[in-house]
Design a protein around this motif. Structure first.
Motif, mmCIF file in Angstrom:
data_model
loop_
_atom_site.group_PDB
_atom_site.id
_atom_site.type_symbol
_atom_site.label_atom_id
_atom_site.label_comp_id
_atom_site.label_asym_id
_atom_site.label_seq_id
_atom_site.Cartn_x
_atom_site.Cartn_y
_atom_site.Cartn_z
ATOM 1 N N LEU A 1 -3.337 -10.285 -6.287
ATOM 2 C CA LEU A 1 -3.656 -10.891 -6.749
ATOM 3 C C LEU A 1 -3.338 -11.058 -8.358
ATOM 4 O O LEU A 1 -3.178 -12.191 -9.407
ATOM 5 C CB LEU A 1 -5.513 -9.831 -8.183
ATOM 6 C CG LEU A 1 -6.553 -10.260 -6.547
ATOM 7 C CD1 LEU A 1 -7.403 -9.036 -7.034
ATOM 8 C CD2 LEU A 1 -6.747 -11.163 -6.164
ATOM 9 N N ASP A 2 -2.653 -10.566 -8.549
ATOM 10 C CA ASP A 2 -1.538 -9.885 -10.049
ATOM 11 C C ASP A 2 -0.274 -10.973 -10.137
ATOM 12 O O ASP A 2 -0.124 -12.300 -10.550
ATOM 13 C CB ASP A 2 -0.191 -9.021 -10.350
ATOM 14 C CG ASP A 2 -1.906 -8.298 -11.199
ATOM 15 O OD1 ASP A 2 -3.241 -8.482 -11.875
ATOM 16 O OD2 ASP A 2 -1.776 -6.393 -11.041
ATOM 17 N N LYS A 3 -0.356 -11.307 -8.226
ATOM 18 C CA LYS A 3 1.216 -12.443 -8.053
ATOM 19 C C LYS A 3 0.267 -13.835 -8.003
ATOM 20 O O LYS A 3 1.096 -14.489 -7.527
ATOM 21 C CB LYS A 3 1.679 -11.996 -6.915
ATOM 22 C CG LYS A 3 2.627 -10.611 -7.264
ATOM 23 C CD LYS A 3 2.766 -10.637 -5.457
ATOM 24 C CE LYS A 3 4.037 -8.632 -6.610
ATOM 25 N NZ LYS A 3 5.342 -9.752 -7.377
ATOM 26 N N GLY A 4 -1.055 -13.665 -7.661
ATOM 27 C CA GLY A 4 -1.906 -15.260 -7.986
ATOM 28 C C GLY A 4 -2.497 -15.621 -6.517
ATOM 29 O O GLY A 4 -3.016 -16.636 -6.911
ATOM 30 N N TYR A 5 -2.157 -14.423 -5.175
ATOM 31 C CA TYR A 5 -3.526 -14.925 -4.469
ATOM 32 C C TYR A 5 -4.556 -15.008 -4.654
ATOM 33 O O TYR A 5 -5.256 -14.674 -5.556
ATOM 34 C CB TYR A 5 -2.504 -13.595 -3.520
ATOM 35 C CG TYR A 5 -1.714 -13.699 -3.085
ATOM 36 C CD1 TYR A 5 -1.153 -13.432 -1.691
ATOM 37 C CD2 TYR A 5 -0.044 -13.467 -4.315
ATOM 38 C CE1 TYR A 5 -0.154 -13.814 -0.895
ATOM 39 C CE2 TYR A 5 0.876 -13.350 -3.217
ATOM 40 C CZ TYR A 5 1.113 -13.486 -1.884
ATOM 41 O OH TYR A 5 2.857 -13.490 -1.420
ATOM 42 N N GLN A 6 -4.741 -15.969 -3.320
ATOM 43 C CA GLN A 6 -6.428 -15.457 -3.005
ATOM 44 C C GLN A 6 -6.515 -14.196 -1.767
ATOM 45 O O GLN A 6 -5.324 -14.630 -1.140
ATOM 46 C CB GLN A 6 -6.564 -16.736 -2.762
ATOM 47 C CG GLN A 6 -7.970 -16.093 -2.170
ATOM 48 C CD GLN A 6 -9.212 -18.084 -1.316
ATOM 49 O OE1 GLN A 6 -8.157 -18.413 -0.559
ATOM 50 N NE2 GLN A 6 -9.624 -18.417 -2.132
ATOM 51 N N VAL A 7 -7.169 -13.510 -1.948
ATOM 52 C CA VAL A 7 -6.952 -12.373 -1.658
ATOM 53 C C VAL A 7 -8.291 -11.925 -0.643
ATOM 54 O O VAL A 7 -9.360 -12.164 -1.490
ATOM 55 C CB VAL A 7 -6.940 -10.867 -2.165
ATOM 56 C CG1 VAL A 7 -6.858 -9.303 -1.185
ATOM 57 C CG2 VAL A 7 -4.960 -10.820 -2.751
ATOM 58 N N TYR A 8 -8.297 -12.206 1.234
ATOM 59 C CA TYR A 8 -9.523 -11.875 1.069
ATOM 60 C C TYR A 8 -9.480 -9.675 1.793
ATOM 61 O O TYR A 8 -8.691 -9.651 2.671
ATOM 62 C CB TYR A 8 -10.027 -12.622 2.382
ATOM 63 C CG TYR A 8 -9.376 -13.781 2.258
ATOM 64 C CD1 TYR A 8 -11.580 -13.743 2.989
ATOM 65 C CD2 TYR A 8 -9.642 -15.091 1.999
ATOM 66 C CE1 TYR A 8 -12.108 -15.600 1.699
ATOM 67 C CE2 TYR A 8 -9.364 -15.934 1.421
ATOM 68 C CZ TYR A 8 -11.004 -16.391 1.323
ATOM 69 O OH TYR A 8 -11.415 -17.732 2.255
ATOM 70 N N GLY A 9 -10.393 -9.448 2.118
ATOM 71 C CA GLY A 9 -10.153 -7.478 2.115
ATOM 72 C C GLY A 9 -11.233 -7.798 3.518
ATOM 73 O O GLY A 9 -12.410 -7.980 3.029
ATOM 74 N N GLY A 10 -10.533 -7.192 4.339
ATOM 75 C CA GLY A 10 -11.943 -6.996 5.613
ATOM 76 C C GLY A 10 -11.741 -5.215 5.553
ATOM 77 O O GLY A 10 -10.668 -4.575 5.596
ATOM 78 N N SER A 11 -13.051 -5.780 6.180
ATOM 79 C CA SER A 11 -13.689 -4.275 6.883
ATOM 80 C C SER A 11 -14.801 -4.513 7.285
ATOM 81 O O SER A 11 -15.718 -5.043 7.949
ATOM 82 C CB SER A 11 -14.063 -3.906 5.499
ATOM 83 O OG SER A 11 -15.394 -2.000 6.000
ATOM 84 N N ARG A 12 -14.989 -2.909 8.406
ATOM 85 C CA ARG A 12 -16.032 -3.519 9.888
ATOM 86 C C ARG A 12 -17.340 -3.737 9.161
ATOM 87 O O ARG A 12 -17.795 -4.848 9.888
ATOM 88 C CB ARG A 12 -15.816 -2.193 10.032
ATOM 89 C CG ARG A 12 -14.510 -1.915 11.244
ATOM 90 C CD ARG A 12 -14.608 0.274 12.342
ATOM 91 N NE ARG A 12 -14.677 0.352 10.962
ATOM 92 C CZ ARG A 12 -14.579 2.321 11.261
ATOM 93 N NH1 ARG A 12 -14.637 2.654 12.595
ATOM 94 N NH2 ARG A 12 -14.085 3.323 10.515
ATOM 95 N N ASP A 13 -18.169 -2.957 7.788
ATOM 96 C CA ASP A 13 -18.972 -4.324 7.202
ATOM 97 C C ASP A 13 -19.027 -4.112 6.377
ATOM 98 O O ASP A 13 -19.459 -3.267 5.148
ATOM 99 C CB ASP A 13 -20.188 -3.165 7.814
ATOM 100 C CG ASP A 13 -21.488 -3.541 7.469
ATOM 101 O OD1 ASP A 13 -21.409 -4.324 6.884
ATOM 102 O OD2 ASP A 13 -22.801 -2.843 8.198
#
Length: 320
Positions: free
Chosen positions: A22-34
């Motif tokens: 995020l600090d580097k300007g990415y769009q971040v998707y976080g994956g989890s089972r639920d």
């Protein structure tokens, strides 16, 4: 703007990596089972929970993985998912092997099937090496001594196979032990730090441990996630050993922690043979020279500084 998908985003490394990207300007998707009911306490502690786009993904399920990949179309995927405790792997060997090896294979096959130019980072482990007579590097043979180590070795060779067979940009970071205030108490370093701090505050408890005559290379997790990112910024995919290059005993870890709190550890520590593992690694020795040379990455925080940081964070309830 680059897009990253982090599988296993709720863990220690997932949280620190989210913050870094995020600090580097990415769009971040976080994956989890639920994603609707999972505990994202670590993301919240680092103040990034609202900035990560949460998605439900079961890495065991190829269809689930493919659906998320086709929807998100990430530039980079970081595979940090799977059972992460060596001790627990002896109690749950099947779950450990499936969560790590099948999950990694699902990601690789989904990337291949999608045809997208995705770069994959796979979380490896020093547990693959087993006992080290001398410092290990990327060319050292694997001799794992736990179900966890076996699972990580399996995933390593899956990545190597897909890289060679299908020219996928996929690499494994063979990370040695790395700690932070986000660790759970099932990890012995956190168990020691938390108990020592409670005792320093007046608790009359005893710290009960198993084998303390083991040697490990302990580093600082926020530094290690930067090495993960650097691996995916290279022109060619390669595997890297990530470590400080400094090894100390668990006994020394305890002594340093208690001395920092002005305590005599021998008055507060007792031992229980039932906490010994069926097989264990006596000594972990690492040579991270390749990462130093090619990634320009070098650990700044080593054992004593790490222990002091963990204690200061625990006493002040700060998540660094």
């Amino acid at each position: 703007m680059k897009t990253a998908l982090i599988c296993g985003v709720s863990g220690q490394d997932g949280a620190y990596l989210s913050k870094l990207l995020l600090d580097k300007g990415y769009q971040v998707y976080g994956g989890s089972r639920d994603a609707q009911s999972s505990n994202f306490e670590n993301l919240n502690r680092l103040g990034v929970l609202e900035l990560v786009k949460l998605v439900s993904i079961s890495v065991h399920d190829f269809r689930s993985v493919l659906q998320v990949i086709m929807k998100v179309k990430p530039d980079e995927i970081y595979n940090l998912a799977g059972q992460s405790s060596v001790a627990l792997s002896f109690e749950q060997p099947v779950e450990t092997l499936e969560s790590i090896s099948v999950g990694t294979l699902s990601l690789l096959e989904a990337i291949r099937f999608s045809g997208l130019p995705i770069k994959l980072y796979n979380a490896g482990s020093s547990e693959c090496f087993g006992n080290a007579i001398e410092a290990v590097d990327e060319n050292t043979a694997f001799r794992p001594r736990s179900p966890y180590g076996v699972a990580k070795a399996t995933a390593f060779w899956e990545v190597a196979n897909y890289r060679e067979a299908y020219k996928i940009f996929a690499c494994t970071g063979i990370l040695f032990n790395h700690e932070s205030p986000l660790r759970k108490e099932r990890f012995v370093t956190k168990k020691i730090i938390a108990a020592a701090c409670r005792i320093a505050k007046g608790s009359n408890e005893r710290l009960v441990l198993g084998n303390i005559n083991i040697w490990r290379d302990w580093g600082w997790a926020p530094e290690y996630v930067e090495a993960m990112w650097l691996m995916l910024q290279q022109s060619e995919p390669e595997d890297f050993v990530i470590a400080t290059g400094e090894t100390i005993s668990l006994k020394d870890f305890i002594i340093i922690a208690f001395e920092y709190l002005n305590l005599d550890w021998t008055k507060y520590v007792s031992f229980d043979d039932s906490l010994f593992r069926p097989t264990d690694i006596e000594k972990g020795l690492a040579n991270p020279q390749k990462a130093n040379n090619k990634l320009k990455w070098k650990a700044k925080i080593k054992s004593r500084n790490l222990i002091e940081l963990l204690i200061d964070s625990e006493l002040n309830s700060k998540y660094l």
